[in-house]
Design a protein around this motif. Structure first.
Motif, PDB file in Angstrom:
ATOM      1  N   ARG A 100      16.433  30.174  45.652  1.00 44.10           N
ATOM      2  CA  ARG A 100      15.673  30.929  46.732  1.00 44.10           C
ATOM      3  C   ARG A 100      16.377  31.348  47.926  1.00 44.10           C
ATOM      4  NH1 ARG A 100      10.525  27.124  46.004  1.00 44.10           N
ATOM      5  NH2 ARG A 100       9.386  28.315  44.588  1.00 44.10           N
ATOM      6  N   GLU A 104      17.053  35.237  49.235  1.00 42.79           N
ATOM      7  CA  GLU A 104      17.105  35.712  50.652  1.00 42.79           C
ATOM      8  C   GLU A 104      18.206  36.490  51.059  1.00 42.79           C
ATOM      9  OE1 GLU A 104      15.804  33.439  54.809  1.00 42.79           O
ATOM     10  OE2 GLU A 104      14.851  32.734  52.975  1.00 42.79           O
ATOM     11  N   ASP A 109      14.137  39.330  44.692  1.00 41.41           N
ATOM     12  CA  ASP A 109      12.931  38.198  44.508  1.00 41.41           C
ATOM     13  C   ASP A 109      13.334  37.627  43.339  1.00 41.41           C
ATOM     14  OD1 ASP A 109      11.873  39.625  42.093  1.00 41.41           O
ATOM     15  OD2 ASP A 109      11.220  41.129  43.702  1.00 41.41           O
TER      16      ASP A 109
END
Length: 182
Positions: A100, A104, A109
């Motif tokens: 994740r 970012e 995504d």
């Protein structure tokens, strides 16, 4: 361990592969055969396959980021990551959190991520990404939950199979075979 269920590359797998911008790899059992070697001083060594490394270099050439994400605190894995010029996250207990954070950082995504793993520490990350892949020798619990299983075992070219799938699905194979890779 032979592949319990060899898989064809389906239209769904190709469609997912075409979207990948980040390829993440567990190390032990995925980039290696899973065995750990220690010398008499307790220093660890691992065997990595040159075909896997070449595949990762090719991914980078075509703009797909590559990361090793391993829970073990392995200097061998850190050295291999540096050797290939890829990001190495060594001693990472929460692999999904690391994926994740990379998403970012890169502005992508989870659907644009492939994760290859072979055992329970990889499962959470594998279930969250767009393309989960297991090598032929993955633990059956993981193999049963992966979207695609390679024909090769970890440390025997499994990572290269994923790299080749990504390159082909994104239309780069003809350039490579013509000998004019960027």
């Amino acid at each position: 361990m032979p592949n319990p269920r060899p898989q064809a590359i389906t239209a769904d797998i190709r469609e997912r592969a075409a979207k990948i911008r980040l390829a993440c790899f567990d190390v032990d059992g995925t980039l290696t055969d899973g065995r750990l070697h220690y010398d008499s001083e307790g220093r660890e060594s691992k065997d990595f396959h040159v075909l896997d490394g070449q595949g990762m270099v090719l991914l980078k050439r075509f703009g797909i980021q590559v990361a090793f994400i391993t829970a073990r605190n392995s200097q061998s894995a850190a050295h291999r990551a540096r050797d290939l010029g890829v990001q190495g996250f060594i001693g990472t207990k929460d692999k999904l959190a690391q994926v994740r954070a990379l998403c970012e950082e890169q502005g992508i995504d989870l659907g644009q991520v492939a994760f290859m793993g072979d055992d329970l520490p990889d499962l959470e990350a594998m279930l969250a990404v767009g393309l989960s892949v297991a090598p032929a020798n993955a633990h059956r619990w993981i193999a049963d939950r992966a979207r695609w299983i390679t024909n090769a075992s970890g440390g025997q070219g499994a990572a290269r199979e994923l790299c080749d799938l990504l390159l082909d699905a994104q239309g780069h194979t003809h350039v490579l075979l013509a000998g004019s890779a960027p």
